[in-house]
Design an enzyme around this catalytic site. Structure first.
Site, PDB file in Angstrom:
ATOM      1  NE  ARG A  51      -2.618   0.731   3.490  1.00 49.15           N
ATOM      2  CZ  ARG A  51      -1.898   1.376   4.419  1.00 49.15           C
ATOM      3  NH1 ARG A  51      -1.478   2.603   4.211  1.00 49.15           N
ATOM      4  NH2 ARG A  51      -1.622   0.789   5.560  1.00 49.15           N
ATOM      5  CE1 TYR A 105     -13.741   8.375 -17.948  1.00 48.35           C
ATOM      6  CE2 TYR A 105     -13.408   8.978 -15.658  1.00 48.35           C
ATOM      7  CZ  TYR A 105     -13.745   8.039 -16.618  1.00 48.35           C
ATOM      8  OH  TYR A 105     -14.088   6.781 -16.230  1.00 48.35           O
ATOM      9  CG  ASP A 177      -6.936  12.784 -17.725  1.00 49.74           C
ATOM     10  OD1 ASP A 177      -6.234  12.048 -18.448  1.00 49.74           O
ATOM     11  OD2 ASP A 177      -7.968  12.383 -17.156  1.00 49.74           O
ATOM     12  CE  LYS A 202     -10.109   4.278 -19.506  1.00 44.18           C
ATOM     13  NZ  LYS A 202     -10.409   5.661 -19.148  1.00 44.18           N
TER      14      LYS A 202
HETATM   15  C1  LIG Z   1     -10.947   6.318 -18.061  1.00 42.88           C
HETATM   16  C2  LIG Z   1     -10.490   7.688 -17.783  1.00 42.88           C
HETATM   17  C3  LIG Z   1     -10.274   8.128 -16.475  1.00 42.88           C
HETATM   18  C4  LIG Z   1     -10.567   7.249 -15.261  1.00 42.88           C
HETATM   19  O1  LIG Z   1      -9.704   6.175 -15.235  1.00 42.88           O
HETATM   20  P1  LIG Z   1     -10.016   4.765 -14.479  1.00 42.88           P
HETATM   21  O2  LIG Z   1      -8.783   4.003 -14.738  1.00 42.88           O
HETATM   22  O3  LIG Z   1     -11.243   4.196 -15.099  1.00 42.88           O
HETATM   23  O4  LIG Z   1     -10.222   5.098 -13.045  1.00 42.88           O
HETATM   24  C5  LIG Z   1      -9.797   9.407 -16.293  1.00 42.88           C
HETATM   25  N1  LIG Z   1      -9.557  10.231 -17.330  1.00 42.88           N
HETATM   26  C6  LIG Z   1      -9.755   9.845 -18.594  1.00 42.88           C
HETATM   27  C7  LIG Z   1      -9.478  10.802 -19.703  1.00 42.88           C
HETATM   28  C8  LIG Z   1     -10.235   8.575 -18.875  1.00 42.88           C
HETATM   29  O5  LIG Z   1     -10.447   8.206 -20.129  1.00 42.88           O
END
Ligand SMILES: *Cc1c(COP(=O)(O)O)cnc(C)c1O
Length: 388
Positions: A51, A105, A177, A202
């Site tokens: 953790r 998002y 992001d 992703k």
């Molecule tokens: C999917 C996504 C998130 C969230 O990510 P998780 O791994 O599902 O928690 C945040 N920002 C963007 C641009 C995303 O596509």
């Protein structure tokens, strides 16, 4: 800034690998051990424990991710939302104010609008392309400005360089992001951003089989975020770290293929008589095309488009397409498509979706690594048959 040698293709394979290799293993092994023998640690955060984000799989991976963005350091998290929420809850405290891009998002949007208030943190949404708007909205207690390199699902590209200038001028943290662009196409640290956050679920992992996240930036700030994450508990399990580590090695070749393929598909869709609108930064018609051309090494694998003929025609098209899988999420090897009004952005109020330009017909399309001609052939057959 730590410099890492080689092109991004080489760094994806070699950066962060243990030296010497553990037991001679070519691949970083999974350290499936929750705790480690005490070795004179001085503080709680130094105790080796999964953790606390300091076990071998998390550390090797963090080093690789930092190298990919030419940044000082990185932190791996249990999900993209863990990376985003923990970062925001580290830079913002009671009484602080956040400027955030208006089309985020869905999960981030909901966190900002529904959760931050409970921590005594206020926010104002901004148009990512209008610095005059930011000047009007910034307050004495504003602490951070938050944008997405390529926004979801309208594929807008905010004025990223102006965001950094504005943040420096007003002494704010600049957070981006970078999920949609991936480190292959944009590396925030090279442009002066304080923090880059990712849903590693992703492109970074690329195989649609784990959930993970990352925070990448300067050592001091990432250390503070690590300590907050140590308490909030959103740490990545070593087995998921192993899978992400494996996925990252092919990041550059996957994204290069996706960049190429998406550009061809977007150009093809734009010319198709049944398509009314295509949002893709690689198209001349995109409002930020020149900016994307200057700042990005590729335009990415994400686009969105609208069909003529309303929801009925859209749903028929989606059901007739054979190759793209109708599913949320993105960035994997398989082509995926989804209707954001039904999935990622269903949490927004209908009037907010309309105001932002997210129509019920909008399809978000994540180009995979299949042959471009196979994807186009399938789209062509699915568009041929319609209710027009
Ligand atoms: C999917 C996504 C998130 C969230 O990510 P998780 O791994 O599902 O928690 C945040 N920002 C963007 C641009 C995303 O596509």
């Amino acid at each position: 800034m730590k410099t890492h040698s080689g092109s991004i293709e080489t760094r994806a394979v070699h950066a962060g690998e243990p030296s010497p290799r553990i037991g001679g293993a070519v691949v970083m092994p999974v350290f499936q051990s929750a705790m480690y023998v005490t070795a004179g640690e001085k503080s709680y955060d130094d105790t080796t424990y999964i953790r606390l984000n300091n076990t071998p799989n998390a550390q090797a991976l963090a080093e690789k991710l930092a190298a990919l963005e030419n940044a000082e350091t990185a932190l791996v998290t249990a999900s993209g939302m863990a990376a985003i929420s923990t970062s925001l809850l580290t830079v913002l405290s009671v009484g602080d104010h956040l400027l955030a891009q208006d089309c985020l998002y869905g999960g981030t949007h909901d966190f900002v609008t529904r959760d931050l208030e409970k921590f005594g943190i206020s926010y104002t949404f901004i148009d990512g392309n209008d610095p005059a708007d930011w000047e009007r909205k910034v307050r004495p207690n504003t602490k951070a400005i938050y944008v997405e390199t390529i926004s979801n699902p309208l594929i807008q590209v905010p004025d990223l360089e102006a965001v950094v200038r504005f943040a420096k001028g007003h002494k704010l943290f600049s957070i981006v992001d970078n999920t949609f662009a991936s480190p292959v196409n944009f590396r925030p640290a090279e442009h002066g951003f304080d923090l880059s956050v990712h849903s590693a679920t992703k492109y970074l992992n690329g195989h649609s089989d784990i959930v993970a996240g990352a925070v990448i930036g300067g050592s001091d700030l990432v250390e503070k975020i690590t300590h907050r994450l140590n308490h909030l508990g959103g740490s990545l399990d070593p087995h998921a770290a192993f899978l992400l580590h494996r996925g990252v090695k092919t990041l550059a070749i996957r994204v290069n293929v996706q960049n190429n393929s998406a550009l061809q598909i977007a150009r093809w869709l734009e010319k198709h008589p049944r398509i009314s609108r295509v949002n893709y930064p690689g198209l001349q018609s995109h409002p930020a095309h020149e900016r994307a051309k200057e700042l990005f090494d590729g335009y990415g694998g994400m686009m969105s488009f609208e069909l003529r003929g309303g929801i009925e025609a859209t749903e028929l098209f989606m059901s007739r397409a054979q190759l793209p899988i109708v599913a949320p999420s993105l960035g994997g090897v398989e082509t995926l498509m989804t209707r954001p009004s039904r999935t990622s952005h269903s949490g927004l109020l209908v009037e907010d979706r309309r105001r932002l330009g997210i129509s019920d017909e909008l399809i978000r399309f994540s180009v995979g690594i299949e042959a471009t001609e196979d994807i186009i052939a399938d789209l062509e057959q699915a568009l041929k048959t319609g209710v027009l």
